[in-house]
Design a protein around this motif. Structure first.
Motif, PDB file in Angstrom:
ATOM      1  N   TRP A   1      -8.566   7.041  -5.398  1.00 32.18           N
ATOM      2  CA  TRP A   1      -8.142   6.036  -4.910  1.00 32.18           C
ATOM      3  C   TRP A   1      -7.157   6.290  -3.870  1.00 32.18           C
ATOM      4  O   TRP A   1      -7.264   5.828  -2.674  1.00 32.18           O
ATOM      5  N   GLN A   2      -6.259   7.394  -4.100  1.00 24.91           N
ATOM      6  CA  GLN A   2      -5.349   7.729  -2.827  1.00 24.91           C
ATOM      7  C   GLN A   2      -5.965   8.054  -1.691  1.00 24.91           C
ATOM      8  O   GLN A   2      -5.489   7.847  -0.609  1.00 24.91           O
TER       9      GLN A   2
ATOM     10  N   SER B   1     -11.432   0.169   0.542  1.00 21.74           N
ATOM     11  CA  SER B   1     -10.472   0.795   1.735  1.00 21.74           C
ATOM     12  C   SER B   1     -11.153   0.764   2.965  1.00 21.74           C
ATOM     13  O   SER B   1     -10.630   0.675   4.125  1.00 21.74           O
TER      14      SER B   1
ATOM     15  N   SER C   1     -13.102   1.689  -4.894  1.00 23.01           N
ATOM     16  CA  SER C   1     -12.409   2.525  -3.665  1.00 23.01           C
ATOM     17  C   SER C   1     -13.007   2.504  -2.472  1.00 23.01           C
ATOM     18  O   SER C   1     -12.466   2.160  -1.354  1.00 23.01           O
TER      19      SER C   1
ATOM     20  N   GLU D   1       0.831  -1.097  -0.119  1.00 23.03           N
ATOM     21  CA  GLU D   1       0.171   0.174  -0.142  1.00 23.03           C
ATOM     22  C   GLU D   1       0.995   1.037   0.091  1.00 23.03           C
ATOM     23  O   GLU D   1       0.476   2.146  -0.625  1.00 23.03           O
TER      24      GLU D   1
ATOM     25  N   TYR E   1      -9.218  10.010 -10.746  1.00 22.43           N
ATOM     26  CA  TYR E   1      -9.640   8.587 -10.380  1.00 22.43           C
ATOM     27  C   TYR E   1      -8.587   8.225  -9.465  1.00 22.43           C
ATOM     28  O   TYR E   1      -8.900   7.538  -8.599  1.00 22.43           O
TER      29      TYR E   1
ATOM     30  N   TRP F   1      -8.923   7.404  -0.428  1.00 22.76           N
ATOM     31  CA  TRP F   1      -9.588   6.365   0.433  1.00 22.76           C
ATOM     32  C   TRP F   1      -8.347   5.277   0.830  1.00 22.76           C
ATOM     33  O   TRP F   1      -8.810   5.009   2.078  1.00 22.76           O
ATOM     34  N   LEU F   2      -7.371   5.136   0.316  1.00 20.91           N
ATOM     35  CA  LEU F   2      -6.436   4.173   0.670  1.00 20.91           C
ATOM     36  C   LEU F   2      -5.728   4.893   2.004  1.00 20.91           C
ATOM     37  O   LEU F   2      -5.269   4.450   2.788  1.00 20.91           O
TER      38      LEU F   2
ATOM     39  N   TYR G   1     -15.016   0.458 -10.961  1.00 18.59           N
ATOM     40  CA  TYR G   1     -13.820   0.337 -10.551  1.00 18.59           C
ATOM     41  C   TYR G   1     -13.318   1.507  -9.730  1.00 18.59           C
ATOM     42  O   TYR G   1     -12.616   1.605  -8.837  1.00 18.59           O
ATOM     43  N   ILE G   2     -13.867   2.857 -10.042  1.00 24.12           N
ATOM     44  CA  ILE G   2     -13.609   3.886  -9.341  1.00 24.12           C
ATOM     45  C   ILE G   2     -14.406   3.738  -7.818  1.00 24.12           C
ATOM     46  O   ILE G   2     -13.845   3.976  -6.992  1.00 24.12           O
TER      47      ILE G   2
END
Length: 164
Positions: A54-55, A137, A133, A12, A50, A57-58, A129-130
């Motif tokens: 993801w960044q 996460s 997240s 991660e 996009y 939520w991760l 896919y988006i």
């Protein structure tokens, strides 16, 4: 399980660093294309957005893992160590319940969007896919919270090895 979490954590961190570097380079290229060559990449802003989603939520999972979530410590400082531990456990439990809520409802949202076969405008990738997240996460964050709850009530001798 802790070994798998450590492996995921390393993955991660590397993924977040690589995606940040990639996004900065992508946006830099887009700026050069737009202002120097008077031409822009139609897909670059969408891809950067996009990746940024993801960044974010991760990153919530990273914040929880590092115990950097927002806390109101005025109450815990007035309590005994035992009381502060129980208050922390209550706060983590509430946060865990919220993450579980996000996993369940986020999954339902992803399935609804996947059922509609919605595609992004420029890249033509499935929007599911988006949106994935969110439940992904939140599930990882839930695992980190559960680990912290176990760590909170583990005897001191076992927790000296450090966190994930």
């Amino acid at each position: 399980m802790r070994k798998m979490l450590r492996l995921y954590t390393k993955f991660e961190e590397r993924l977040l660093i690589a995606s940040l570097v990639f996004t900065v380079v992508l946006i830099f290229i887009q700026v050069i294309m737009r202002y120097v060559f008077n031409n822009s990449l139609s897909w670059s802003e969408e891809l950067a957005r996009y990746i940024f989603i993801w960044q974010i939520w991760l990153g919530t999972g990273v914040g929880i893992r590092l115990k950097e979530q927002i806390r109101v410590e005025i109450f815990s400082k007035k309590l005994s160590p035992s009381g502060a531990k129980w208050l922390n456990a209550l706060a983590l439990t509430i946060l865990l319940l919220f993450c579980i809520f996000l996993v369940i409802n986020g999954y339902q949202l992803v399935m609804m969007i996947a059922g509609r076969n919605a595609l992004s405008t420029a890249l033509k990738i499935p929007l599911s896919y988006i949106y994935l997240s969110l439940p992904f996460s939140s599930a990882i964050t839930s695992i980190y919270i559960i680990d912290q709850l176990f760590e909170l009530f583990r005897p001191a001798k076992e927790t000296e090895g450090g966190t994930i």
